[in-house]
Every structure is written in structure tokens, then in C-alpha cells.
Design a protein around this motif. Structure first.
Motif, mmCIF file in Angstrom:
data_model
loop_
_atom_site.group_PDB
_atom_site.id
_atom_site.type_symbol
_atom_site.label_atom_id
_atom_site.label_comp_id
_atom_site.label_asym_id
_atom_site.label_seq_id
_atom_site.Cartn_x
_atom_site.Cartn_y
_atom_site.Cartn_z
ATOM 1 N N THR A 37 0.859 -1.176 0.000
ATOM 2 C CA THR A 37 0.000 0.000 0.000
ATOM 3 C C THR A 37 0.896 1.227 0.000
ATOM 4 O O THR A 37 2.080 1.144 0.341
ATOM 5 C CB THR A 37 -0.907 0.036 1.237
ATOM 6 O OG1 THR A 37 -0.083 0.006 2.408
ATOM 7 C CG2 THR A 37 -1.855 -1.145 1.263
ATOM 8 N N PHE A 38 0.329 2.331 -0.389
ATOM 9 C CA PHE A 38 1.096 3.578 -0.387
ATOM 10 C C PHE A 38 1.165 4.111 1.036
ATOM 11 O O PHE A 38 0.148 4.354 1.672
ATOM 12 C CB PHE A 38 0.449 4.610 -1.299
ATOM 13 C CG PHE A 38 0.445 4.201 -2.745
ATOM 14 C CD1 PHE A 38 1.638 3.982 -3.414
ATOM 15 C CD2 PHE A 38 -0.735 4.040 -3.435
ATOM 16 C CE1 PHE A 38 1.651 3.612 -4.746
ATOM 17 C CE2 PHE A 38 -0.735 3.668 -4.760
ATOM 18 C CZ PHE A 38 0.462 3.450 -5.417
ATOM 19 N N THR A 40 3.093 6.944 2.070
ATOM 20 C CA THR A 40 3.158 8.404 2.156
ATOM 21 C C THR A 40 2.725 9.016 0.831
ATOM 22 O O THR A 40 2.592 8.334 -0.180
ATOM 23 C CB THR A 40 4.590 8.867 2.464
ATOM 24 O OG1 THR A 40 5.441 8.469 1.382
ATOM 25 C CG2 THR A 40 5.103 8.260 3.754
ATOM 26 N N VAL A 41 2.554 10.315 0.851
ATOM 27 C CA VAL A 41 2.214 11.045 -0.365
ATOM 28 C C VAL A 41 3.373 10.942 -1.365
ATOM 29 O O VAL A 41 3.156 10.827 -2.569
ATOM 30 C CB VAL A 41 1.898 12.519 -0.032
ATOM 31 C CG1 VAL A 41 1.701 13.334 -1.299
ATOM 32 C CG2 VAL A 41 0.669 12.603 0.847
ATOM 33 N N GLY A 42 4.591 10.931 -0.853
ATOM 34 C CA GLY A 42 5.758 10.819 -1.723
ATOM 35 C C GLY A 42 5.781 9.517 -2.498
ATOM 36 O O GLY A 42 6.158 9.490 -3.674
ATOM 37 N N SER A 43 5.373 8.438 -1.880
ATOM 38 C CA SER A 43 5.352 7.157 -2.587
ATOM 39 C C SER A 43 4.285 7.142 -3.675
ATOM 40 O O SER A 43 4.468 6.536 -4.729
ATOM 41 C CB SER A 43 5.144 6.008 -1.611
ATOM 42 O OG SER A 43 3.889 6.106 -0.981
ATOM 43 N N VAL A 44 3.169 7.828 -3.442
ATOM 44 C CA VAL A 44 2.132 7.942 -4.465
ATOM 45 C C VAL A 44 2.655 8.739 -5.651
ATOM 46 O O VAL A 44 2.480 8.364 -6.814
ATOM 47 C CB VAL A 44 0.858 8.601 -3.889
ATOM 48 C CG1 VAL A 44 -0.159 8.870 -4.990
ATOM 49 C CG2 VAL A 44 0.263 7.756 -2.795
ATOM 50 N N VAL A 45 3.322 9.844 -5.366
ATOM 51 C CA VAL A 45 3.879 10.698 -6.427
ATOM 52 C C VAL A 45 4.923 9.933 -7.228
ATOM 53 O O VAL A 45 4.927 9.981 -8.463
ATOM 54 C CB VAL A 45 4.466 11.995 -5.826
ATOM 55 C CG1 VAL A 45 5.254 12.776 -6.866
ATOM 56 C CG2 VAL A 45 3.357 12.851 -5.234
ATOM 57 N N TRP A 48 3.110 7.296 -9.584
ATOM 58 C CA TRP A 48 2.338 7.791 -10.727
ATOM 59 C C TRP A 48 3.100 8.766 -11.607
ATOM 60 O O TRP A 48 2.646 9.055 -12.726
ATOM 61 C CB TRP A 48 1.057 8.457 -10.250
ATOM 62 C CG TRP A 48 0.095 7.491 -9.646
ATOM 63 C CD1 TRP A 48 -0.214 7.360 -8.333
ATOM 64 C CD2 TRP A 48 -0.665 6.483 -10.335
ATOM 65 N NE1 TRP A 48 -1.117 6.353 -8.156
ATOM 66 C CE2 TRP A 48 -1.416 5.799 -9.364
ATOM 67 C CE3 TRP A 48 -0.773 6.105 -11.665
ATOM 68 C CZ2 TRP A 48 -2.267 4.746 -9.689
ATOM 69 C CZ3 TRP A 48 -1.623 5.064 -11.990
ATOM 70 C CH2 TRP A 48 -2.361 4.401 -11.010
#
Length: 72
Positions: A37-38, A40-45, A48
Motif C-alpha cells: 500500500t502507499f 506516504t504522499v511521496g510514494s504515491v507521487v 504515478w
């Protein structure tokens, strides 16, 4: 718009469609196969970013092609 411009737009749309499909497959692989799962926000960025950059480049190149092929 003339025929060449429509072809450029169609190719751009199909490229975006293929990019979206690749992103969805990669996300499902990341989520369902590995169970990640993601966090942090950084891992999402970071996940994608390549897809979004490719999509932005396709849009820019399609617009440039349509403008350059403008009928006179």
C-alpha cells in the motif's frame, strides 16, 4: 480539422489510453500481487509520476502536431 490532424489526435488518444492501461496494470500488480500500500504522499507521487509525465508529453506533442499541420 483535416484528415492528418484527426489522425494525430487519434494516435495521441490511443497513446493516452495505452498509458492509462499500463498504469492500471502496474497499480493492480503493486497492490494485489505484492500486497503493498502507499505509505506516504511521496510514494504515491513516485509511483504515478512516470505515467503522468508521459501523458503530459503526449498531450503537448499532439497539440504541436495539430498546430503544425494546420491547413493554410
Amino acid at each position: 480539422m483535416n484528415r492528418k490532424q484527426w489522425i494525430a489526435v487519434l494516435i495521441g488518444f490511443l497513446s493516452l489510453l495505452a498509458d492509462g492501461f499500463a498504469a492500471a496494470v502496474n497499480y493492480l500488480d503493486y497492490r494485489l500481487v505484492y500486497g503493498n500500500t502507499f505509505g506516504t504522499v511521496g510514494s504515491v507521487v513516485l509511483f504515478w509520476a512516470p505515467y503522468l509525465l508521459f501523458g503530459a508529453a503526449v498531450v503537448v506533442l499532439t497539440v504541436v502536431l495539430v498546430i503544425l499541420m494546420k491547413s493554410k
